[in-house]
Design a protein around this motif. Structure first.
Motif, PDB file in Angstrom:
ATOM      1  N   THR A 160       0.812  -1.214   0.000  1.00 12.86           N
ATOM      2  CA  THR A 160       0.000   0.000   0.000  1.00 12.86           C
ATOM      3  C   THR A 160       0.848   1.269   0.000  1.00 12.86           C
ATOM      4  OG1 THR A 160      -1.748  -1.175   1.208  1.00 12.86           O
ATOM      5  CG2 THR A 160      -1.871   1.227   1.153  1.00 12.86           C
ATOM      6  N   LEU A 161       1.787   1.371   0.930  1.00 11.86           N
ATOM      7  CA  LEU A 161       2.607   2.576   1.026  1.00 11.86           C
ATOM      8  C   LEU A 161       3.427   2.772  -0.233  1.00 11.86           C
ATOM      9  CD1 LEU A 161       3.657   4.991   2.589  1.00 11.86           C
ATOM     10  CD2 LEU A 161       5.339   3.478   3.689  1.00 11.86           C
ATOM     11  N   ARG A 162       4.055   1.724  -0.701  1.00 10.87           N
ATOM     12  CA  ARG A 162       4.875   1.816  -1.918  1.00 10.87           C
ATOM     13  C   ARG A 162       4.019   2.256  -3.109  1.00 10.87           C
ATOM     14  NH1 ARG A 162       6.107  -3.134  -2.156  1.00 10.87           N
ATOM     15  NH2 ARG A 162       7.845  -2.990  -0.696  1.00 10.87           N
ATOM     16  N   ASP A 163       2.796   1.727  -3.175  1.00  8.07           N
ATOM     17  CA  ASP A 163       1.908   2.054  -4.287  1.00  8.07           C
ATOM     18  C   ASP A 163       1.491   3.526  -4.241  1.00  8.07           C
ATOM     19  OD1 ASP A 163       0.014   0.784  -6.477  1.00  8.07           O
ATOM     20  OD2 ASP A 163      -1.242   2.091  -5.263  1.00  8.07           O
ATOM     21  N   ILE A 164       1.204   4.047  -3.065  1.00  9.60           N
ATOM     22  CA  ILE A 164       0.800   5.447  -2.955  1.00  9.60           C
ATOM     23  C   ILE A 164       1.954   6.370  -3.309  1.00  9.60           C
ATOM     24  CG2 ILE A 164       0.164   7.243  -1.295  1.00  9.60           C
ATOM     25  CD1 ILE A 164      -1.784   5.421  -0.046  1.00  9.60           C
ATOM     26  N   ILE A 165       3.140   6.023  -2.863  1.00 15.11           N
ATOM     27  CA  ILE A 165       4.307   6.844  -3.210  1.00 15.11           C
ATOM     28  C   ILE A 165       4.517   6.847  -4.716  1.00 15.11           C
ATOM     29  CG2 ILE A 165       6.820   7.000  -3.031  1.00 15.11           C
ATOM     30  CD1 ILE A 165       6.546   5.931  -0.158  1.00 15.11           C
ATOM     31  N   ARG A 166       4.391   5.686  -5.338  1.00 14.11           N
ATOM     32  CA  ARG A 166       4.606   5.568  -6.785  1.00 14.11           C
ATOM     33  C   ARG A 166       3.562   6.365  -7.563  1.00 14.11           C
ATOM     34  NH1 ARG A 166       3.746   0.283  -7.505  1.00 14.11           N
ATOM     35  NH2 ARG A 166       5.845  -0.202  -6.770  1.00 14.11           N
ATOM     36  N   HIS A 167       2.321   6.395  -7.033  1.00 10.89           N
ATOM     37  CA  HIS A 167       1.232   7.053  -7.769  1.00 10.89           C
ATOM     38  C   HIS A 167       0.692   8.271  -7.019  1.00 10.89           C
ATOM     39  CE1 HIS A 167       1.155   3.569 -10.445  1.00 10.89           C
ATOM     40  NE2 HIS A 167       1.085   2.782  -9.388  1.00 10.89           N
ATOM     41  N   ARG A 168       1.527   8.933  -6.271  1.00 11.08           N
ATOM     42  CA  ARG A 168       1.052  10.009  -5.397  1.00 11.08           C
ATOM     43  C   ARG A 168       0.445  11.167  -6.178  1.00 11.08           C
ATOM     44  NH1 ARG A 168       5.799  11.936  -1.796  1.00 11.08           N
ATOM     45  NH2 ARG A 168       4.119  13.254  -1.021  1.00 11.08           N
ATOM     46  N   ASN A 169       0.817  11.337  -7.412  1.00 13.73           N
ATOM     47  CA  ASN A 169       0.265  12.429  -8.228  1.00 13.73           C
ATOM     48  C   ASN A 169      -0.872  11.970  -9.142  1.00 13.73           C
ATOM     49  OD1 ASN A 169       2.119  14.368  -7.205  1.00 13.73           O
ATOM     50  ND2 ASN A 169       3.705  13.561  -8.558  1.00 13.73           N
ATOM     51  N   GLN A 170      -1.323  10.732  -8.926  1.00 11.46           N
ATOM     52  CA  GLN A 170      -2.397  10.187  -9.756  1.00 11.46           C
ATOM     53  C   GLN A 170      -3.734  10.365  -9.052  1.00 11.46           C
ATOM     54  OE1 GLN A 170      -1.844   6.080 -10.838  1.00 11.46           O
ATOM     55  NE2 GLN A 170      -3.957   5.834 -11.522  1.00 11.46           N
ATOM     56  N   ALA A 171      -4.682  10.990  -9.729  1.00 12.89           N
ATOM     57  CA  ALA A 171      -6.017  11.163  -9.159  1.00 12.89           C
ATOM     58  C   ALA A 171      -6.743   9.828  -9.163  1.00 12.89           C
ATOM     59  CB  ALA A 171      -6.801  12.191  -9.965  1.00 12.89           C
ATOM     60  N   ARG A 172      -7.117   9.351  -8.002  1.00 13.06           N
ATOM     61  CA  ARG A 172      -7.801   8.059  -7.906  1.00 13.06           C
ATOM     62  C   ARG A 172      -8.475   7.934  -6.553  1.00 13.06           C
ATOM     63  NH1 ARG A 172      -3.309   3.448  -6.479  1.00 13.06           N
ATOM     64  NH2 ARG A 172      -2.003   4.709  -5.112  1.00 13.06           N
ATOM     65  N   CYS A 173      -9.293   6.889  -6.427  1.00 19.90           N
ATOM     66  CA  CYS A 173      -9.955   6.563  -5.167  1.00 19.90           C
ATOM     67  C   CYS A 173      -9.406   5.229  -4.696  1.00 19.90           C
ATOM     68  CB  CYS A 173     -11.468   6.482  -5.356  1.00 19.90           C
ATOM     69  SG  CYS A 173     -12.377   6.131  -3.845  1.00 19.90           S
ATOM     70  N   LEU A 174      -8.775   5.228  -3.528  1.00 23.73           N
ATOM     71  CA  LEU A 174      -8.171   4.030  -2.971  1.00 23.73           C
ATOM     72  C   LEU A 174      -9.038   3.537  -1.810  1.00 23.73           C
ATOM     73  CD1 LEU A 174      -5.664   2.136  -3.092  1.00 23.73           C
ATOM     74  CD2 LEU A 174      -4.609   3.614  -1.372  1.00 23.73           C
ATOM     75  N   ALA A 175      -9.626   2.344  -1.964  1.00 24.61           N
ATOM     76  CA  ALA A 175     -10.555   1.805  -0.967  1.00 24.61           C
ATOM     77  C   ALA A 175      -9.847   0.855  -0.013  1.00 24.61           C
ATOM     78  CB  ALA A 175     -11.699   1.073  -1.657  1.00 24.61           C
ATOM     79  N   LEU A 176     -10.153   0.990   1.269  1.00 23.81           N
ATOM     80  CA  LEU A 176      -9.601   0.116   2.296  1.00 23.81           C
ATOM     81  C   LEU A 176     -10.737  -0.388   3.183  1.00 23.81           C
ATOM     82  CD1 LEU A 176      -7.778   3.047   2.266  1.00 23.81           C
ATOM     83  CD2 LEU A 176      -6.203   1.547   3.476  1.00 23.81           C
ATOM     84  N   LEU A 177     -10.746  -1.691   3.470  1.00 26.99           N
ATOM     85  CA  LEU A 177     -11.658  -2.235   4.470  1.00 26.99           C
ATOM     86  C   LEU A 177     -10.943  -2.129   5.814  1.00 26.99           C
ATOM     87  CD1 LEU A 177     -13.236  -5.370   2.743  1.00 26.99           C
ATOM     88  CD2 LEU A 177     -14.207  -3.089   3.028  1.00 26.99           C
ATOM     89  N   THR A 178     -11.492  -1.316   6.707  1.00 28.24           N
ATOM     90  CA  THR A 178     -10.765  -0.904   7.901  1.00 28.24           C
ATOM     91  C   THR A 178     -11.282  -1.556   9.173  1.00 28.24           C
ATOM     92  OG1 THR A 178     -10.598   1.215   6.734  1.00 28.24           O
ATOM     93  CG2 THR A 178      -9.781   1.190   8.955  1.00 28.24           C
TER      94      THR A 178
END
Length: 282
Positions: A160-178
């Protein structure tokens, strides 16, 4: 076999669900002790007869969810769009139009598997979901196929963290079951939830604070058989400075989920061993 079964109309699959309900509730009594114990602890004001009735109502809900999840294999996108409605998608779309990553925190309520697939219809290529890969190769392939068929993308939890850093400038909705049961190694946030000391994962707090992400609570409820309403509630605007260690987001999530469960208690996943971990005290 599964594809053939999934090809049946939902009206027929609900007949299958009725048989599955009878099997789970009266023959196998699937996790009966876990379900009734969870319900007794969550609703101490209810009589034993009420707990038993609620447990049976949960089994019926669960049986319907099973066939609905299977139907994701063949359902047309038009039919899915008619059956699951995000009532206020403009909240997330507005943030994404500003080039931001939006966090959508959800739970195992309603039909949780329909949320990501529906999100892909509303947000198109911008719907991503964090998930825990399955150890069984067949079911991992099968569930990935279900979850991505509408155009959603999957992100393994460990990445998750690596993916957000890689795509931090990409507009998207990231869903998490919390709402899963966080263990001691996860350094959970502890709070009273449904009358019980409960540990929650805190990833949403840390991610929102670090990357200035807007955060929305995702509520879902069956309004009638085979039809769901999905409602977004803003928890954090992504602009106000946030202390990830204060767990503001996780606490707000817990309170909103608690209200939703109390409003429709049969639609939560009571068979999950949600309270298996206990707070470690010094």
């Amino acid at each position: 076999m599964l594809t053939g079964l999934a090809s049946l109309p939902l009206s027929v699959l609900y007949v299958v669900a009725r048989g599955l309900y009878l099997l789970l509730a009266y023959v196998v009594r699937y996790r009966w002790r876990v379900i009734t114990e969870n319900l007794r602890n969550a609703f101490p004001e209810k009589s034993e007869a009420e707990v038993q009735r609620l447990a049976k109502a949960f089994y019926w809900h669960f049986a319907q969810v099973i066939v609905e999840i299977l139907k994701l294999l063949t359902i047309s996108m038009d039919e899915l769009y008619e059956r699951a409605k995000i009532r206020n998608p403009e909240l997330a779309i507005k943030a994404m139009e500003q080039g931001r990553t939006v966090l959508a925190v959800g739970s195992h309520a309603g039909n949780w598997e329909w949320i990501l697939s529906t999100g892909a219809l509303y947000f198109h290529e911008r719907a991503h979901g964090v998930y825990k890969p399955l150890s069984n190769k067949f079911f991992e392939y099968f569930m990935r196929r279900l979850r991505t068929r509408s155009g959603a993308h999957l992100v393994p939890m460990r990445d998750t963290l690596r993916d957000i850093i890689r795509h931090r400038n990409q507009a998207r909705c990231l869903a998490l079951l919390t709402d899963q049961a966080a263990g001691p190694e996860d350094q959970p946030y502890w709070t009273t939830f449904l009358h019980q000391d409960t540990g929650f994962y805190t990833g949403a707090d840390r991610l929102a604070a670090r990357f200035q992400c807007p955060v929305f609570y995702v509520g879902i409820r069956r309004v009638r058989r085979g039809y769901y309403d999905i409602l977004l509630t803003e928890i954090h605007d992504g602009l106000t400075p946030l202390d990830g260690d204060a767990h503001f987001i996780t606490e707000a999530f817990a309170r909103q989920l608690e209200r939703d469960i109390q409003a429709a208690p049969d639609q939560y996943l009571w068979s999950h061993r949600r309270w298996k971990h206990k707070r470690v005290t010094e």
